[in-house]
Enzyme design. Structure first.
Site, PDB file in Angstrom:
ATOM      1  N   GLY A  75       0.777  -1.236   0.000  1.00  0.00           N
ATOM      2  CA  GLY A  75       0.000   0.000   0.000  1.00  0.00           C
ATOM      3  C   GLY A  75       0.806   1.283   0.000  1.00  0.00           C
ATOM      4  CB  CYS A  76       4.416   2.005   0.098  1.00  0.00           C
ATOM      5  SG  CYS A  76       4.739   1.002   1.569  1.00  0.00           S
ATOM      6  CB  THR A  77       2.482   2.697  -4.878  1.00  0.00           C
ATOM      7  OG1 THR A  77       3.823   2.205  -4.965  1.00  0.00           O
ATOM      8  CG2 THR A  77       2.157   3.522  -6.120  1.00  0.00           C
TER       9      THR A  77
END
Length: 139
Positions: A25-27
């Protein structure tokens, strides 16, 4: 300020990355802060993202994604130590866990969200807190 483990660009993520709770989920998180950036700025806030990725990796990602705010590299974990940010080991590297902090102009942490399990809600909540702090300044 939001911390995140790693974007996976430009290089590959460690084996088993998808099996680590909270790693994915970092992007998405960067994109959501990017998309709300004008709203944060209108409320008088700066946005900063931080991970343990190297500065060159951060730059590649920021250019590819059109990130308008500064991405900080805490490769030496000095910020993590100073703020006692949560970390985990993946591959041979310590990574920051996902967290969101709202810090006012006097460097007081006004809100801390950890763990972040709902990324869109965490971004909305941070923006609401920034607006609340801005309103207090104008009272």
């Amino acid at each position: 300020m939001f911390s995140y483990p790693a974007t996976g660009r430009p290089g590959p993520l460690p084996d088993g990355w998808a099996d680590i709770p909270g790693a994915i989920g970092c992007t998405l998180e960067n994109r959501l802060f990017r998309d709300a950036y004008d709203d944060f700025r209108a409320a008088g806030a700066d946005v900063r993202g931080v991970s343990t990725q190297r500065p060159d990796e951060q730059r590649v990602f920021a250019v590819e994604e059109g990130i308008p705010f500064t991405l900080l590299s805490d490769v030496d974990l000095r910020l993590a130590a100073a703020l006692r940010l949560p970390v985990f080991r993946a591959g041979q590297t310590l990574r920051l866990k996902r967290a969101v902090l709202v810090v006012d102009r006097e460097r007081v942490v006004r809100q801390a969200r950890f763990p972040v399990t709902d990324i869109p809600e965490a971004v909305r909540e941070a923006l609401a807190e920034v607006r609340r702090v801005a309103a207090e300044r104008h009272e």
